[in-house]
Design an enzyme around this catalytic site. Sequence first.
Site, mmCIF file in Angstrom:
data_model
loop_
_atom_site.group_PDB
_atom_site.id
_atom_site.type_symbol
_atom_site.label_atom_id
_atom_site.label_comp_id
_atom_site.label_asym_id
_atom_site.label_seq_id
_atom_site.Cartn_x
_atom_site.Cartn_y
_atom_site.Cartn_z
ATOM 1 N N ARG B 344 -11.936 -63.414 -14.715
ATOM 2 C CA ARG B 344 -11.409 -63.239 -13.362
ATOM 3 C C ARG B 344 -11.688 -61.816 -12.899
ATOM 4 O O ARG B 344 -11.221 -60.865 -13.520
ATOM 5 C CB ARG B 344 -9.887 -63.467 -13.323
ATOM 6 C CG ARG B 344 -9.420 -64.851 -13.700
ATOM 7 C CD ARG B 344 -9.526 -65.858 -12.557
ATOM 8 N NE ARG B 344 -9.546 -67.225 -13.121
ATOM 9 C CZ ARG B 344 -8.453 -67.969 -13.318
ATOM 10 N NH1 ARG B 344 -7.280 -67.513 -12.982
ATOM 11 N NH2 ARG B 344 -8.557 -69.178 -13.855
ATOM 12 N N GLU B 346 -10.452 -59.868 -10.819
ATOM 13 C CA GLU B 346 -9.332 -59.472 -9.975
ATOM 14 C C GLU B 346 -8.983 -58.013 -10.247
ATOM 15 O O GLU B 346 -8.705 -57.642 -11.384
ATOM 16 C CB GLU B 346 -8.131 -60.380 -10.304
ATOM 17 C CG GLU B 346 -7.069 -60.375 -9.246
ATOM 18 C CD GLU B 346 -5.923 -61.321 -9.576
ATOM 19 O OE1 GLU B 346 -4.877 -61.213 -8.950
ATOM 20 O OE2 GLU B 346 -6.082 -62.162 -10.504
ATOM 21 N N ARG B 352 0.252 -57.731 -16.631
ATOM 22 C CA ARG B 352 0.110 -59.188 -16.643
ATOM 23 C C ARG B 352 -1.326 -59.644 -16.406
ATOM 24 O O ARG B 352 -1.627 -60.818 -16.521
ATOM 25 C CB ARG B 352 1.020 -59.814 -15.579
ATOM 26 C CG ARG B 352 2.501 -59.805 -15.940
ATOM 27 C CD ARG B 352 3.360 -60.367 -14.819
ATOM 28 N NE ARG B 352 3.310 -59.531 -13.639
ATOM 29 C CZ ARG B 352 2.708 -59.844 -12.496
ATOM 30 N NH1 ARG B 352 2.098 -61.012 -12.374
ATOM 31 N NH2 ARG B 352 2.704 -59.019 -11.466
ATOM 32 N N HIS B 353 -2.209 -58.714 -16.051
ATOM 33 C CA HIS B 353 -3.574 -59.107 -15.689
ATOM 34 C C HIS B 353 -4.610 -58.643 -16.715
ATOM 35 O O HIS B 353 -4.479 -57.581 -17.305
ATOM 36 C CB HIS B 353 -3.936 -58.522 -14.323
ATOM 37 C CG HIS B 353 -3.257 -59.212 -13.189
ATOM 38 N ND1 HIS B 353 -2.016 -58.830 -12.734
ATOM 39 C CD2 HIS B 353 -3.632 -60.274 -12.437
ATOM 40 C CE1 HIS B 353 -1.659 -59.623 -11.726
ATOM 41 N NE2 HIS B 353 -2.620 -60.517 -11.519
ATOM 42 N N GLU B 501 4.321 -69.650 -15.627
ATOM 43 C CA GLU B 501 3.351 -70.726 -15.788
ATOM 44 C C GLU B 501 2.378 -70.391 -16.909
ATOM 45 O O GLU B 501 1.849 -69.302 -16.976
ATOM 46 C CB GLU B 501 2.602 -70.900 -14.454
ATOM 47 C CG GLU B 501 1.576 -72.002 -14.447
ATOM 48 C CD GLU B 501 0.164 -71.491 -14.566
ATOM 49 O OE1 GLU B 501 -0.191 -70.529 -13.885
ATOM 50 O OE2 GLU B 501 -0.570 -72.064 -15.399
ATOM 51 N N SER B 504 -1.763 -75.327 -16.192
ATOM 52 C CA SER B 504 -1.856 -76.028 -14.934
ATOM 53 C C SER B 504 -2.726 -77.246 -15.180
ATOM 54 O O SER B 504 -3.734 -77.143 -15.876
ATOM 55 C CB SER B 504 -2.533 -75.094 -13.920
ATOM 56 O OG SER B 504 -2.018 -75.319 -12.652
ATOM 57 N N ARG B 555 -1.272 -65.817 -22.520
ATOM 58 C CA ARG B 555 0.065 -65.956 -21.941
ATOM 59 C C ARG B 555 1.013 -66.646 -22.920
ATOM 60 O O ARG B 555 2.176 -66.253 -23.046
ATOM 61 C CB ARG B 555 -0.006 -66.744 -20.627
ATOM 62 C CG ARG B 555 -0.779 -66.006 -19.534
ATOM 63 C CD ARG B 555 -1.078 -66.902 -18.334
ATOM 64 N NE ARG B 555 0.063 -67.115 -17.477
ATOM 65 C CZ ARG B 555 0.366 -66.360 -16.415
ATOM 66 N NH1 ARG B 555 -0.406 -65.341 -16.095
ATOM 67 N NH2 ARG B 555 1.417 -66.618 -15.677
#
Lengths: 581, 581
Positions: B344, B346, B352-353, B501, B504, B555
Site C-alpha cells: 500500500r 499510503e 498502525r500503517h 478489523e 474483510s 494486525r
Amino acid sequence: MAEQPANSAPPPAETPAAAPPATGGEGGTISKKAAKKAEAKAKKEAEKARRAAEQAAAAAASASAAQAEDLAKDNYGQETHETKLSADAMEINLKTLGDEHVGKKVELRAWLQNARMQGSKMAFVELREEGNWAIQGVVAASPEGTPVSRQMVKWVGAINPESFVVVEATVQKPLEPVKACRVSNYELHITKCFVHAAAPTVLGMTLAAANRPVANFSDEEVPVEQGVEKLSLASAGDATGIPAASMLTHLDNIVMHKRSAVQQAIADIRSEMKELYRSYLRSHGFKEFEPPCLIGAASEGGANVFRLPYFEKEAYLAQSPQFYKQIEIAGGRKRVFSVGPVFRAENSNTPRHMTEFTGLDMEMEIKKDYREVLDVLEGVLLHMFRNIKERCADEIALVRSVYPSEEFLLPEPGQEVRLTFAEGQKLLREEGPEEFRNVSDDEDMSTPQEKALGALIRKKYNTDFYVLDKFPESARPFYAKEDPTNRKVTNAYDLFMRGQEICSGGQRINDPVELEARIRTKGIDPASPGIKEYVDIFRQAGVPAHGGGGIGLDRVVAFYLNLPSIHLAAFFPRTPKRLLP
Amino acid sequence: MAEQPANSAPPPAETPAAAPPATGGEGGTISKKAAKKAEAKAKKEAEKARRAAEQAAAAAASASAAQAEDLAKDNYGQETHETKLSADAMEINLKTLGDEHVGKKVELRAWLQNARMQGSKMAFVELREEGNWAIQGVVAASPEGTPVSRQMVKWVGAINPESFVVVEATVQKPLEPVKACRVSNYELHITKCFVHAAAPTVLGMTLAAANRPVANFSDEEVPVEQGVEKLSLASAGDATGIPAASMLTHLDNIVMHKRSAVQQAIADIRSEMKELYRSYLRSHGFKEFEPPCLIGAASEGGANVFRLPYFEKEAYLAQSPQFYKQIEIAGGRKRVFSVGPVFRAENSNTPRHMTEFTGLDMEMEIKKDYREVLDVLEGVLLHMFRNIKERCADEIALVRSVYPSEEFLLPEPGQEVRLTFAEGQKLLREEGPEEFRNVSDDEDMSTPQEKALGALIRKKYNTDFYVLDKFPESARPFYAKEDPTNRKVTNAYDLFMRGQEICSGGQRINDPVELEARIRTKGIDPASPGIKEYVDIFRQAGVPAHGGGGIGLDRVVAFYLNLPSIHLAAFFPRTPKRLLP
C-alpha cells in the site's frame, strides 16, 4: 396500478365495447336508424371481442397443454434462487465415491466438460469436480416423462461445455468401466440438472486443446484471434488431431489453461514441494521469517533490479532475501527459512526466464564445518523428491502423459554425489564433448558445460541430482567465505537437477574486517549504499559462522518434470512482455 | 629452503665463526704474528657468539617460564582454526537439558549476554542459545592453575556482552536455582572458553534496553546518536532504571532489536500463527497457490498503489491477491489459499500503517449459502487463537511481561458472535457513547465507532473476536454480491479483534452481466484497464458462486498481543520513511 407481467397472455376482453349511452347531446335525440346502426356495430364488435377472447383462451389452453406435456420441466433449466434439490440428496466427493453410495440419491456441483446426445432419448455428460476427477452422467428419458423427459434430455445434451452445473442423480455401477473418466466404476443417473453458470457457446480454448502440450513459448508471437479453429497447429501430425495452442493463447485464456488436468497436476506438485520444504525445515529446528520485497538499496550489485518511486525516495525490489536472512542469524536465530517472491529485471524473453519467481531460502549457524549447510540443503531436496514421488504419483504420471520425461534419478541413501568444482571440470575435460577439453578450474561454467556435466554424472553415478562444491573465488560474490586452506576456492556450492542449477549456497563471511577487505578486493566501495549497512550488521554484535542457500521453486518443479518451459510451473508467469492477467 | 616459522626462537649458534683456512693466497704465506692475531680475534668472536647464544637461550627460557605460569593458556582466547574442544564433549541444547547431563562434559555455542567478576578468582557469565534460553556459566580458578587460571577468569570476565562464544564445561546443579536465567536448575562449570565472534566494547543498544518496551514510534524523530547513554529516557520513572529506546533506535540497531527476548517471542508467535493458518486450510481441502506481486493494471481503484517502470511499460505492486484467487476458482479450483506480501503506497506515518505487509488469503466455492465462507474464516481464526495459546504460552507470557495486555477473550464453541452491521449500529446507538447516538445503517463505520462497538461487544458477549455481517452496499467494492433479499446490503462481512478489523470478506459476483452492471452503478468504466480483464474472466467459462476473505497477519499478531504498534509484529517494518535495513 400493478405492473403487468411482460409475457402474460392478453387478458380476456371483459366487456364488449358498449354503445354510447343515449343521453341528450349535441343536436337533440338520436334517430332510430342511427340507433340500429350503432346496435349492429356494437353487436359486431362484441362478437369480434368474443372471438378474440375465445382465441386467446384456446391459445392459453394450448400453451398450457404443451407445458403439461413436459412433466420434467421442474427438473432442469437455469438455476435460480427458487431451485431446490431433494432434501435427502447427499453431497458427494468424487475422490471418495464408493460402493456404499450405489443406489443412493446424491448431489454434485461440477463443471460439465462434455455433453453428447445418444439418439433422442439419452444423453451422456462428463462432470468434473477438480483436476481430472470426472464422472460420467447419464440422462435417459423415462417412458412416463418424469423425472426425465425428452425435452430435458435434449436440453442437457446441449449445455455448453465448461458450464458449472448442479445435478441430482442416483449412483450406479456402469455395465462396463467408463474409459473417458477417472471415476470409471460408477456413473450418475441424472434426475435433475441445473446450469449454475453458463459457459459461452464457443470457448476461447477448449479443454482438450488446453490439455495438449503448449506449442510454442515465444513472447514475440502476435496473439491469435480467439477461437479454437484459429489456434496454431504446431503439432498437426499428432494422433489426437486436437490442435495445440501457444503459451500466449494459453495465457489469453487463463481460465481454460488452469482448468486443464495437466496444469492442475503441476500446481498440485508445486504446492506439495513447497509444503515438503517447509515441514522438513521446521522439523529440523528452522524458524520461518519473512524478508521484505521493498528495499532501500540495490545491494547485490544493482544489475537487473526493479526500481520504483517511493514517496520522496527510491525503492528497489529484492532480488533475494540473502542479506535479510543473515540479519536474522545476526539477530540471534540459529536456523531460519523463508518462502517468498524475488524479482529480476532481466529483459530476457526465453522459456527459462521470468521477472518474478518464488525463492525457498534458508540460513543457519555453522558449528564446525560449512558442509553442515550442504547436509541440510541436500537433505531437504531429497526429502522433497522422495516424498513427491509418493504423494503425487498420479499427478506426475498425468504430467508425463502430456510432457513425456525420463524418471528423475535419485542417489541411493548414503550415495549422494558431491564433487568439487575442480573434479567436475576434470570430468568434463576427460570425458566430456570435444569442445570442453580445455575448461578451466578458475572460471565459472557456462550453461552448455553444466548440461554436459549433468549428462556425464547421470551416466557415471546414475543420479540427476548432485552437488558441485568449492566454486572458484572469481565465480562467487563478495560475501562468499574462502576456503582457509586454499584461497583460490570458496566454501560455496551449487546444487543441480538434470544438469541445471537449482540452488546456490555457501558459507558467508561473518567477520566485518575480513568482509570489508574482500569487498575492496572485489572492487566494490564498502561505503556504498546497501553495502555499508550490510557490513555494519556484523559490527553491531558478534555473529557466529553461518551459511545458507536459495532454491528456485519454479526451477525445481520445471526440472523435476522436465517441462519445456518454466512458465508452465508458475501460477501467473511474469515475463518482460506479460503482466496480465 | 624451508620457510622459517615467524615466531620461532633464534637457532643456537652451531659453530664459532671459524678462522679462514690457511691456504696459499695473495702475497704468499701468513706471518706467525698475523696468525696469532687472527686466532685471538677468532676466539674473541667465538666467545661473543657463545655469550649471545647463552643470552638467547636464557631469554627463551625466561619467556617459556613466563608462559608456563599460565597453565590454562590453551583453554581460552580468540577462536582460531586450530582451536579444538575435547573430542568427548557432548553438544547440548538448552531446551532439552536434563538430569542425565549432570556431571557430563559438554559443549555449547552461544551468545554471552553478560559477564561479571566475583573477586579475582571467579567470574559468572550468562550464555544464551536463542530467544531467552540462557544458562549461567561459572569460571573458577583452580588452585593448581589448570584447567582454569586466574588469567583465564579475568579474561572471560572481560568478554564484551553479545560476543559469540564456544565453551566446554561440566553440567552441575547449582546450590540455589539461578534466577537470572531461564535454565535455572543447571549451570555450566566452564573449563574452556573461546570467543568466536567479538561484539564491540560499546553496543549501539544493550540487550536490557532492547528488552524494554519501545518508547515512541514516531517516524519523524531525528535519530539519536549511537550509545545507550544517549537513548531517550521515555520511561525514566520505570523501576528497572534501564532506559527505553525509540523505534528508530531499535531499527538502527536491528541486530540487538532482534536479539531481545520480546522480539524473538513475537516472531515465534507470528510464525506459528502462519503455520496454524496453513495447516487448518490444508486439512479443510484448500490448495495453496501463489498470486503475483507484479501486476499490469492498478485494478482495485488505483489509489495508494506503487507504480514502477517495467521495460517499455508500467507495472504495479499488488494491493491484494483478490482477482488472482478468483482466477484460481474460475480456473477449476474449489478452495484455494495464499500467504504473501501485499503493498500500500499510503503516506501515513503512524504505528498502525506500513507499506508492505503479509496477507493470509482464501477463496472458495459457495455451495448453498455465503456463510459457508464465514464458517471457514471464523474457524481458521479460532483455530489459530486457541492453538497459539497452548503452543506459545511461554512466548505470550514473555510479551505480556514487556507489553502488558488483557487476556484475548474467545467465545465458547457454538457461542460465536455474528451480528449484522445494522445490529451493530443499533447496539452503538442504544448503548454506545453519546456521540454515536445517530450512526446510520447505510454508512461504513469510523475507527472510533468500531472500537466503541468492540468494547460494547466485549461487555455484552465476553469476547474480543466477532463478526459483523451484511455490510451496506455503499461501503463495499463493486465485486461484492448484494443480498438478493435486500439489495441495500451485501453478502459481505468484516471480522474484528478488540474492536479492530482484521479480515474483510464476502461473496463475489460470479455472473459477468450482473458484474458489469454493478461496475457501471459504481461509476466505473467496465472497459478500463484491469477491470475489463477481470470481467472477462467470468466470460471465459462458467464460474461457480464463490467468496473469500483476506486476513492481515501483522494486525492479527499485533492485536492479539495488544502491541502498541504493528511495526513490532513485523520482521522488517516498511514505512514511508523507512526502507533500511
